[in-house]
Design a protein around this motif. Structure first.
Motif, PDB file in Angstrom:
ATOM      1  N   ASP A  19       1.050  -1.036  -0.051  1.00  0.00           N
ATOM      2  CA  ASP A  19      -0.095   0.063   0.005  1.00  0.00           C
ATOM      3  C   ASP A  19       1.066   1.359  -0.132  1.00  0.00           C
ATOM      4  O   ASP A  19       0.442   2.388   0.387  1.00  0.00           O
ATOM      5  N   ARG A  20       2.029   1.421  -0.703  1.00  0.00           N
ATOM      6  CA  ARG A  20       2.929   2.482  -0.726  1.00  0.00           C
ATOM      7  C   ARG A  20       3.612   2.565  -2.235  1.00  0.00           C
ATOM      8  O   ARG A  20       3.576   1.563  -2.838  1.00  0.00           O
ATOM      9  N   CYS A  21       3.680   3.590  -2.274  1.00  0.00           N
ATOM     10  CA  CYS A  21       4.454   4.101  -3.690  1.00  0.00           C
ATOM     11  C   CYS A  21       5.733   3.188  -3.581  1.00  0.00           C
ATOM     12  O   CYS A  21       6.398   3.294  -2.991  1.00  0.00           O
ATOM     13  N   PRO A  22       6.026   2.823  -4.940  1.00  0.00           N
ATOM     14  CA  PRO A  22       7.357   1.743  -4.981  1.00  0.00           C
ATOM     15  C   PRO A  22       8.571   2.706  -5.211  1.00  0.00           C
ATOM     16  O   PRO A  22       9.375   2.436  -4.961  1.00  0.00           O
ATOM     17  N   ASP A  23       7.975   4.199  -5.385  1.00  0.00           N
ATOM     18  CA  ASP A  23       9.558   4.956  -5.370  1.00  0.00           C
ATOM     19  C   ASP A  23       9.745   5.566  -4.162  1.00  0.00           C
ATOM     20  O   ASP A  23      10.909   5.376  -3.674  1.00  0.00           O
ATOM     21  N   CYS A  24       8.673   6.314  -3.832  1.00  0.00           N
ATOM     22  CA  CYS A  24       9.159   7.217  -2.720  1.00  0.00           C
ATOM     23  C   CYS A  24       8.549   6.393  -1.138  1.00  0.00           C
ATOM     24  O   CYS A  24       8.820   7.023  -0.060  1.00  0.00           O
ATOM     25  N   HIS A  25       7.960   5.412  -1.376  1.00  0.00           N
ATOM     26  CA  HIS A  25       7.651   4.719  -0.240  1.00  0.00           C
ATOM     27  C   HIS A  25       6.411   5.109   0.719  1.00  0.00           C
ATOM     28  O   HIS A  25       6.359   4.615   1.971  1.00  0.00           O
ATOM     29  N   GLN A  26       5.790   6.328   0.136  1.00  0.00           N
ATOM     30  CA  GLN A  26       4.901   7.019   1.222  1.00  0.00           C
ATOM     31  C   GLN A  26       3.433   6.136   0.802  1.00  0.00           C
ATOM     32  O   GLN A  26       3.381   5.912  -0.182  1.00  0.00           O
ATOM     33  N   PRO A  27       2.550   6.209   1.815  1.00  0.00           N
ATOM     34  CA  PRO A  27       1.274   5.373   1.823  1.00  0.00           C
ATOM     35  C   PRO A  27       0.802   6.108   0.640  1.00  0.00           C
ATOM     36  O   PRO A  27       0.549   7.424   0.445  1.00  0.00           O
ATOM     37  N   TRP A  28      -0.162   5.150  -0.161  1.00  0.00           N
ATOM     38  CA  TRP A  28      -0.796   5.805  -1.441  1.00  0.00           C
ATOM     39  C   TRP A  28      -1.933   6.596  -0.981  1.00  0.00           C
ATOM     40  O   TRP A  28      -2.088   7.523  -1.748  1.00  0.00           O
ATOM     41  N   ASP A  29      -2.781   6.346  -0.028  1.00  0.00           N
ATOM     42  CA  ASP A  29      -3.769   7.390   0.455  1.00  0.00           C
ATOM     43  C   ASP A  29      -3.245   8.659   0.775  1.00  0.00           C
ATOM     44  O   ASP A  29      -3.893   9.584   0.348  1.00  0.00           O
ATOM     45  N   GLU A  30      -2.108   8.868   1.281  1.00  0.00           N
ATOM     46  CA  GLU A  30      -1.560  10.133   1.461  1.00  0.00           C
ATOM     47  C   GLU A  30      -0.821  10.795   0.244  1.00  0.00           C
ATOM     48  O   GLU A  30      -1.023  11.986  -0.079  1.00  0.00           O
ATOM     49  N   ALA A  31      -0.113   9.994  -0.552  1.00  0.00           N
ATOM     50  CA  ALA A  31       0.458  10.482  -1.517  1.00  0.00           C
ATOM     51  C   ALA A  31      -0.252  10.728  -2.731  1.00  0.00           C
ATOM     52  O   ALA A  31       0.235  11.504  -3.565  1.00  0.00           O
ATOM     53  N   THR A  32      -1.372  10.275  -3.056  1.00  0.00           N
ATOM     54  CA  THR A  32      -2.214  10.375  -4.094  1.00  0.00           C
ATOM     55  C   THR A  32      -3.488  11.374  -3.821  1.00  0.00           C
ATOM     56  O   THR A  32      -4.263  11.863  -4.807  1.00  0.00           O
ATOM     57  N   ASP A  33      -3.771  11.710  -2.442  1.00  0.00           N
ATOM     58  CA  ASP A  33      -4.657  12.729  -2.014  1.00  0.00           C
ATOM     59  C   ASP A  33      -4.248  13.948  -2.746  1.00  0.00           C
ATOM     60  O   ASP A  33      -3.186  14.576  -2.406  1.00  0.00           O
ATOM     61  N   PRO A  34      -5.322  14.484  -3.740  1.00  0.00           N
ATOM     62  CA  PRO A  34      -4.983  15.919  -4.377  1.00  0.00           C
ATOM     63  C   PRO A  34      -4.674  16.979  -3.369  1.00  0.00           C
ATOM     64  O   PRO A  34      -3.955  18.033  -3.659  1.00  0.00           O
ATOM     65  N   LYS A  35      -5.269  17.097  -2.046  1.00  0.00           N
ATOM     66  CA  LYS A  35      -5.058  18.272  -1.059  1.00  0.00           C
ATOM     67  C   LYS A  35      -3.643  18.244  -0.731  1.00  0.00           C
ATOM     68  O   LYS A  35      -2.953  19.094   0.013  1.00  0.00           O
ATOM     69  N   ASN A  36      -2.817  16.999  -0.773  1.00  0.00           N
ATOM     70  CA  ASN A  36      -1.573  16.996  -0.499  1.00  0.00           C
ATOM     71  C   ASN A  36      -0.599  17.303  -1.756  1.00  0.00           C
ATOM     72  O   ASN A  36       0.721  17.162  -1.402  1.00  0.00           O
ATOM     73  N   GLU A  37      -0.992  17.927  -2.615  1.00  0.00           N
ATOM     74  CA  GLU A  37      -0.282  17.798  -3.993  1.00  0.00           C
ATOM     75  C   GLU A  37       1.108  18.863  -3.357  1.00  0.00           C
ATOM     76  O   GLU A  37       2.232  18.407  -4.037  1.00  0.00           O
ATOM     77  N   PHE A  38       1.051  19.836  -2.749  1.00  0.00           N
ATOM     78  CA  PHE A  38       2.113  20.667  -2.336  1.00  0.00           C
ATOM     79  C   PHE A  38       2.570  20.629  -0.949  1.00  0.00           C
ATOM     80  O   PHE A  38       3.281  21.258  -0.407  1.00  0.00           O
ATOM     81  N   ALA A  39       2.082  19.451  -0.218  1.00  0.00           N
ATOM     82  CA  ALA A  39       2.590  19.229   1.043  1.00  0.00           C
ATOM     83  C   ALA A  39       4.006  18.607   1.203  1.00  0.00           C
ATOM     84  O   ALA A  39       4.522  18.425   2.293  1.00  0.00           O
ATOM     85  N   TRP A  40       4.440  18.128   0.084  1.00  0.00           N
ATOM     86  CA  TRP A  40       5.765  17.363   0.154  1.00  0.00           C
ATOM     87  C   TRP A  40       6.793  18.189  -0.478  1.00  0.00           C
ATOM     88  O   TRP A  40       6.802  19.106  -1.149  1.00  0.00           O
ATOM     89  N   ARG A  41       8.182  17.900  -0.002  1.00  0.00           N
ATOM     90  CA  ARG A  41       9.167  18.690  -0.562  1.00  0.00           C
ATOM     91  C   ARG A  41      10.057  17.622  -0.893  1.00  0.00           C
ATOM     92  O   ARG A  41      10.196  16.611  -0.234  1.00  0.00           O
TER      93      ARG A  41
END
Length: 77
Positions: A19-41
């Motif tokens: 249930d994680r992105c194979p590249d960055c290993h972040q949980p899919w539900d957080e990494a794909t949520d549109p409200k988090n688009e600019f929450a990452w650096r």
């Protein structure tokens, strides 16, 4: 030999990792949520071992070598 509890822990880990992105290993539900688009650096980090492998491949390729299926063994000199 695995006990039932060992198998249950291994299966639970499998589900968490699936249930994680194979590249960055972040949980899919957080990494794909549109409200988090600019929450990452992102921070750039250079792996010198990977850079050495890339240089070896580049040299091989520039000498006309075929890189299909090529694997690089990296070691400290």
């Amino acid at each position: 030999m695995w006990l039932d509890e060992d198998r249950q822990w291994a299966l639970a880990l499998h589900y968490v990792e699936a249930d994680r992105c194979p590249d960055c290993h972040q949980p899919w539900d957080e990494a794909t949520d549109p409200k988090n688009e600019f929450a990452w650096r992102g921070e750039l980090t250079k792996c010198h071992a990977c850079a050495a492998a890339a240089r070896a491949i580049g040299q091989h390729e520039s000498n006309g070598g075929d890189t299909r299926g090529l694997q690089v063994h990296v070691m400290k000199s």
